[in-house]
Design a protein around this motif. Sequence first.
Motif, mmCIF file in Angstrom:
data_model
loop_
_atom_site.group_PDB
_atom_site.id
_atom_site.type_symbol
_atom_site.label_atom_id
_atom_site.label_comp_id
_atom_site.label_asym_id
_atom_site.label_seq_id
_atom_site.Cartn_x
_atom_site.Cartn_y
_atom_site.Cartn_z
ATOM 1 N N ASP A 77 0.857 -1.180 0.000
ATOM 2 C CA ASP A 77 0.000 0.000 0.000
ATOM 3 C C ASP A 77 0.894 1.231 0.000
ATOM 4 O OD1 ASP A 77 -2.267 1.553 0.050
ATOM 5 O OD2 ASP A 77 -3.218 0.435 1.675
ATOM 6 N N GLU A 78 0.276 2.415 0.049
ATOM 7 C CA GLU A 78 1.057 3.644 0.101
ATOM 8 C C GLU A 78 1.950 3.649 1.343
ATOM 9 O OE1 GLU A 78 -1.129 7.257 -0.322
ATOM 10 O OE2 GLU A 78 -2.201 6.593 -2.113
ATOM 11 N N LEU A 79 3.064 4.338 1.244
ATOM 12 C CA LEU A 79 3.963 4.460 2.381
ATOM 13 C C LEU A 79 3.312 5.311 3.467
ATOM 14 C CD1 LEU A 79 7.356 5.178 0.575
ATOM 15 C CD2 LEU A 79 6.672 3.040 1.688
ATOM 16 N N PRO A 80 3.522 4.964 4.739
ATOM 17 C CA PRO A 80 3.006 5.811 5.816
ATOM 18 C C PRO A 80 3.693 7.170 5.793
ATOM 19 C CG PRO A 80 4.422 4.081 6.688
ATOM 20 C CD PRO A 80 4.220 3.770 5.240
ATOM 21 N N LEU A 81 3.024 8.168 6.349
ATOM 22 C CA LEU A 81 3.508 9.542 6.235
ATOM 23 C C LEU A 81 4.871 9.761 6.883
ATOM 24 C CD1 LEU A 81 0.129 11.418 6.774
ATOM 25 C CD2 LEU A 81 1.501 11.381 4.685
ATOM 26 N N LEU A 94 -6.865 9.320 6.542
ATOM 27 C CA LEU A 94 -7.516 8.012 6.566
ATOM 28 C C LEU A 94 -6.564 6.893 6.147
ATOM 29 C CD1 LEU A 94 -11.030 8.893 5.101
ATOM 30 C CD2 LEU A 94 -10.447 8.420 7.483
ATOM 31 N N ASN A 95 -5.643 7.191 5.242
ATOM 32 C CA ASN A 95 -4.661 6.181 4.831
ATOM 33 C C ASN A 95 -3.622 5.906 5.910
ATOM 34 O OD1 ASN A 95 -5.951 5.957 2.382
ATOM 35 N ND2 ASN A 95 -4.480 7.183 1.244
ATOM 36 N N ASN A 96 -3.621 6.746 6.971
ATOM 37 C CA ASN A 96 -2.677 6.588 8.085
ATOM 38 C C ASN A 96 -3.418 6.509 9.415
ATOM 39 O OD1 ASN A 96 0.376 7.169 7.045
ATOM 40 N ND2 ASN A 96 -1.112 8.276 5.807
ATOM 41 N N PHE A 97 -4.581 5.857 9.378
ATOM 42 C CA PHE A 97 -5.453 5.841 10.551
ATOM 43 C C PHE A 97 -4.806 5.184 11.771
ATOM 44 C CE2 PHE A 97 -6.362 1.913 8.297
ATOM 45 C CZ PHE A 97 -6.496 0.970 9.317
ATOM 46 N N HIS A 98 -3.870 4.256 11.550
ATOM 47 C CA HIS A 98 -3.248 3.596 12.702
ATOM 48 C C HIS A 98 -2.502 4.587 13.598
ATOM 49 C CE1 HIS A 98 -3.763 -0.118 10.222
ATOM 50 N NE2 HIS A 98 -4.081 -0.585 11.408
ATOM 51 N N ARG A 99 -2.003 5.670 13.029
ATOM 52 C CA ARG A 99 -1.312 6.663 13.866
ATOM 53 C C ARG A 99 -2.288 7.349 14.813
ATOM 54 N NH1 ARG A 99 3.743 8.450 12.434
ATOM 55 N NH2 ARG A 99 3.879 8.866 14.678
ATOM 56 N N ILE A 100 -3.550 7.455 14.399
ATOM 57 C CA ILE A 100 -4.542 8.099 15.270
ATOM 58 C C ILE A 100 -4.706 7.289 16.550
ATOM 59 C CG2 ILE A 100 -6.940 8.899 15.449
ATOM 60 C CD1 ILE A 100 -6.935 9.288 12.426
ATOM 61 N N TYR A 101 -4.688 5.961 16.441
ATOM 62 C CA TYR A 101 -4.740 5.132 17.649
ATOM 63 C C TYR A 101 -3.623 5.543 18.608
ATOM 64 C CZ TYR A 101 -7.201 1.768 14.547
ATOM 65 O OH TYR A 101 -8.053 1.151 13.667
ATOM 66 N N GLU A 102 -2.448 5.702 18.037
ATOM 67 C CA GLU A 102 -1.269 6.043 18.839
ATOM 68 C C GLU A 102 -1.444 7.393 19.519
ATOM 69 O OE1 GLU A 102 3.004 7.791 17.563
ATOM 70 O OE2 GLU A 102 2.376 5.983 16.500
ATOM 71 N N PHE A 103 -1.920 8.399 18.755
ATOM 72 C CA PHE A 103 -2.079 9.739 19.314
ATOM 73 C C PHE A 103 -3.145 9.773 20.416
ATOM 74 C CE2 PHE A 103 -0.978 10.990 14.716
ATOM 75 C CZ PHE A 103 0.377 10.853 14.968
ATOM 76 N N LEU A 104 -4.173 8.935 20.258
ATOM 77 C CA LEU A 104 -5.249 8.898 21.255
ATOM 78 C C LEU A 104 -4.986 7.870 22.349
ATOM 79 C CD1 LEU A 104 -8.394 9.159 18.907
ATOM 80 C CD2 LEU A 104 -7.241 10.989 20.164
#
Length: 476
Positions: free
Chosen positions: A174-178, A360-370
């Motif tokens: 998939d696309e590279l994470p940011l 949205l393509n990097n939604f896993h980082r949101i878990y981390e931030f929250l």
Amino acid sequence: MDETPFYGRSDELARLALLQQKKSSSLVVIKGRRRIGKSRLILEFSKGMRTCIFTGLPPTKETTVQTQRDYFAKQMEWLLGLRGLRVDDWGDLFWHLAKETAQGQVLVVFDEINWMGSLDPTFLGKLKSAWDLQFKNNPRLMLILSGSMSSWIDENILSSTGFMGRLSLDLTLDELPLHICNLFWRNKGKLVSAYEKFKILSVTGGVPRYLEEINPHLSAEENIQNLAFRKGGLLVEEFDRIFSDLFSKRSARYKQIVKRLVDGSATLDQICVSIKLKKSGTVSQYLEDLVETGYITKDYTWNVKTGAQSTLCKFRLKDNYLRFYLKYIGPNLLKIEKNRIVSPPAWTTIMGIQFENLVLNNFHRIYEFLKLDPSEIIYDNPYFQRATKMHPGCQIDYLIQSKFNTVYVCEVKFSKEQIGKDVIQEVQEKMDRLYLPKNFSLRPVLIHVNGFTDAVAESGFFAAIIDFSQFLEKKP
């Protein structure tokens, strides 16, 4: 400029390296959209190994089964020194290749296998036989089948009874994470603002081949001008290459679907009306092909009370380049051809959608931030609630439901200026419309790129405020 280093894909490289520790041969599938870095990953993995990489010819009016076999035989001559081979049967070609790779550690790659084998119904059967009878007898051999037409690979290899139980690994790139995309600015990364990086990423997304073209010494506008608005620029003709290479004669239908999704997500019914086709398995297959190749995504909503996925879904154009092309490059092709565009047109009208895609393509980082444990999440996705007699309709950029009956309402907000207090009313209205059981808690979250006013911070309304720059930072 120095040669672009290889960034990311550490997990994929590690999984491939694990296969080398086995005492048996490995059959691997690597798939993903055009320019996503399949070939570059294979080259990085193959360093220090004896490697034979074969690629298929892209589909054209002149491409036939015979031209594919001729080209394969020509590559065997270049790579292995084999001449005078019979080229009227894939089985003979595979037999010679297996004989030449029968001993020692060796990597054999069939790149763009969908091009290589889609015209010949006997291709995969003969490849399967060659694997069973010859290739796999070398315990140190790895055969990688790689391609961009993921739906063809899924249907003909992954779901085929002929290859059942034979695959050691199936990788989808998939696309590279940011935070990996950020590395393409190299030693200039700390000098470039998150907003300027966002402007480029709003065009390229996390596609490695596009990111490799970034010149860190130039501004976002200069980079985009060179890539997208000058004759010969990589992104000028990329759109037609994507559809002709992947979808050949049916490319017009796929383009129609993508164009429908440029301004926002849509249901299957809405897409069928727009492209003037009856709802059918054919249209559904077109959509699934675009999903499998990574250009669009299928966003399901769900029942918050039960946590069960709904049958309701919308299709969303997740590829930032395609939207940018259709909005700004395509309409200006004649001017680009004559080098009449001296600076890129303003593209702020799609910035909001592009920003949402990146998040949205990097939604896993949101878990981390929250500080959310993924195992605690029941469901998360863009959320939409249809209007009924009991409650109004509602659409939320990104909703997270935890098993502790907490719902995080994420507002993904782009603004050229600082976000003002109006955002609070916007999010509150969405939460008021959201139908939830009485024992649920709401946590509003703001995700932004250009800052916010003191009034927003002082209100205490948001449970968390996430800056785009945080997505660019290296994971802890």
